[in-house]
Design a protein around this motif. Structure first.
Motif, PDB file in Angstrom:
ATOM      1  N   LYS A 195       0.871  -1.183  -0.016  1.00 23.64           N
ATOM      2  CA  LYS A 195       0.085  -0.060  -0.059  1.00 23.64           C
ATOM      3  C   LYS A 195       1.008   1.164  -0.102  1.00 23.64           C
TER       4      LYS A 195
ATOM      5  N   LYS B 222       1.627   2.560  -3.404  1.00 30.15           N
ATOM      6  CA  LYS B 222       0.500   2.778  -4.419  1.00 30.15           C
ATOM      7  C   LYS B 222       0.541   4.156  -4.750  1.00 30.15           C
TER       8      LYS B 222
ATOM      9  N   LEU C 284      -0.661   7.847  -5.267  1.00 27.19           N
ATOM     10  CA  LEU C 284      -1.588   8.776  -4.692  1.00 27.19           C
ATOM     11  C   LEU C 284      -1.445  10.151  -5.376  1.00 27.19           C
TER      12      LEU C 284
ATOM     13  N   PRO D  34      -7.766  -1.100  -0.092  1.00 30.20           N
ATOM     14  CA  PRO D  34      -8.023  -0.291  -1.176  1.00 30.20           C
ATOM     15  C   PRO D  34      -9.019   0.605  -1.258  1.00 30.20           C
ATOM     16  N   LYS D  35     -10.107   0.654  -0.560  1.00 28.57           N
ATOM     17  CA  LYS D  35     -11.230   1.629  -0.361  1.00 28.57           C
ATOM     18  C   LYS D  35     -10.709   2.969   0.195  1.00 28.57           C
ATOM     19  N   ASP D  36      -9.880   2.752   1.162  1.00 29.24           N
ATOM     20  CA  ASP D  36      -9.243   3.728   1.737  1.00 29.24           C
ATOM     21  C   ASP D  36      -8.276   4.620   0.717  1.00 29.24           C
ATOM     22  N   LEU D  37      -7.778   3.997   0.010  1.00 25.31           N
ATOM     23  CA  LEU D  37      -6.877   4.759  -0.742  1.00 25.31           C
ATOM     24  C   LEU D  37      -7.826   5.515  -1.966  1.00 25.31           C
ATOM     25  N   GLU D  38      -8.813   4.767  -2.392  1.00 19.06           N
ATOM     26  CA  GLU D  38      -9.837   5.599  -3.148  1.00 19.06           C
ATOM     27  C   GLU D  38     -10.243   6.886  -2.447  1.00 19.06           C
ATOM     28  N   LYS D  39     -10.577   6.795  -1.240  1.00 17.54           N
ATOM     29  CA  LYS D  39     -10.941   7.992  -0.528  1.00 17.54           C
ATOM     30  C   LYS D  39      -9.835   9.089  -0.529  1.00 17.54           C
TER      31      LYS D  39
ATOM     32  N   ILE E  70      -7.436   9.495  -2.552  1.00 21.27           N
ATOM     33  CA  ILE E  70      -7.404  10.194  -3.826  1.00 21.27           C
ATOM     34  C   ILE E  70      -8.295  11.272  -3.916  1.00 21.27           C
ATOM     35  N   GLN E  71      -9.636  10.953  -3.520  1.00 24.18           N
ATOM     36  CA  GLN E  71     -10.770  12.034  -3.672  1.00 24.18           C
ATOM     37  C   GLN E  71     -10.355  13.249  -2.510  1.00 24.18           C
TER      38      GLN E  71
END
Length: 244
Positions: free
Chosen positions: A19, A22, A24, A231-236, A238-239
Motif C-alpha cells: 500500500k 500505491k 496517490l 483499497p477503499k481507503d486509497l480511493e478515499k 485520492i478524492q
C-alpha cells in the motif's frame, strides 16, 4: 532539544500489501507522507525506516533520508529503536507511513509535552480520541486507554475499559491512536527488553512501556486520521487529495 520524525515503512502490510507504494496523485503514498512530514516544520530531521528495497530506493530518488532495517521486527517501536541508536536526537516522533495527510496540530501537542516537562518525568506521549459509538467501544481492533487525573496512561486494552457497572455515573471512552513521541532512552529501553506478559496477551506494544515502568502522557485530539488500510481507503485518499 533535538526532535526528529521516524516513519516506519513495511512493504508487506497484511491487509493491503504494497500500500505504501500505491499511487496517490502522482506520487507513492510513502513519498506523500515523507513530504508532508517535512512541511510541518516541527522536526530537525525526518527519516523513513524500511525493510523494503523498493521503498528504500523510492525515498532515495525523492531526495529523502532513508534507513534500511537490519533485523525483522514485530512492531514499529523496535524498527525505530534499531534505526535511532546512532542518531543524535532527544525526542523521536513516530509518524505513520500510511497517513499521508499529517495532523500537524496533534503532532505539535506531542512535542509540547516534552517542552513543558522540565523535570524530564515523561517518557512517552501519545494520542487518544473520544469514541461514543457502542460498536466502536466494543470493537477489539480499537485499543482503548484509561488515564489518571494528570492524563498519564493507566492501561491500554482491546477490552472495554472502564467497565460501566454503575450506569448513573457518566463514563467517557477513549481510543488510542498509535502515534508516539518518545524520549530516545525510553525507546532504547523498550528495544532491549523482551516482550512482556501483558503485551503478549493483548498484542499492544504500549503496554511493554508500562510494564517496564515508563510514564506515558496521553494527549486528547478530535482529529481522526485519514489512514490507508484498504483499497477503499486509497480511493478515499485520492478524492481527499483532489479536494485539499
Amino acid at each position: 532539544m533535538k526532535v526528529i520524525a521516524m516513519i516506519p515503512a513495511r512493504y508487506s502490510a497484511s491487509r493491503f500489501p504494497g500500500k505504501l507504494m500505491k499511487d496517490l496523485g502522482g506520487k507513492p503514498v510513502i513519498v506523500r507522507t515523507y513530504e508532508a512530514t517535512l512541511k510541518t516544520n516541527l522536526f530537525d530531521d525526518v527519516y523513513v525506516v524500511t525493510d523494503s528495497d523498493i521503498i528504500f530506493e523510492t525515498i532515495q530518488k525523492a531526495g529523502g533520508n532513508v534507513i534500511m532495517s537490519i533485523k525483522e521486527h514485530e512492531c514499529g517501536s523496535d524498527r525505530i529503536a534499531e534505526a535511532v541508536q546512532n542518531i543524535d536526537a532527544d525526542i523521536v516522533i513516530n509518524v505513520q507511513g500510511d497517513e499521508p495527510f499529517i495532523d500537524t496540530v496533534s503532532l505539535t501537542k506531542l512535542v509540547a509535552v516534552f517542552k513543558a516537562d522540565e523535570k524530564k518525568e515523561i517518557d512517552l506521549a501519545s494520542l487518544k480520541v473520544q469514541i461514543t459509538n457502542q460498536e466502536d467501544i466494543e470493537n477489539p481492533n480499537n485499543v482503548k486507554v484509561i488515564t489518571d487525573v494528570n492524563n498519564l496512561a493507566i492501561y491500554f486494552s482491546r477490552s472495554v475499559i472502564p467497565y460501566h457497572r454503575d450506569k448513573e455515573i457518566a463514563v467517557k471512552y477513549y481510543k488510542h491512536k498509535g502515534v508516539y513521541a518518545f524520549r530516545k532512552q525510553a525507546l532504547l529501553d523498550f528495544y532491549t527488553t523482551p516482550i512482556t506478559p501483558l503485551e503478549a496477551a493483548e498484542k499492544i506494544e504500549a503496554i511493554r512501556y508500562q510494564e517496564i515502568g515508563k510514564k506515558i502522557k496521553m494527549v486528547e485530539t478530535d482529529v481522526e486520521a485519514v489512514g490507508i488500510d484498504t483499497p477503499k481507503d486509497l480511493e478515499k485518499a485520492i478524492q481527499y487529495l483532489k479536494n485539499v
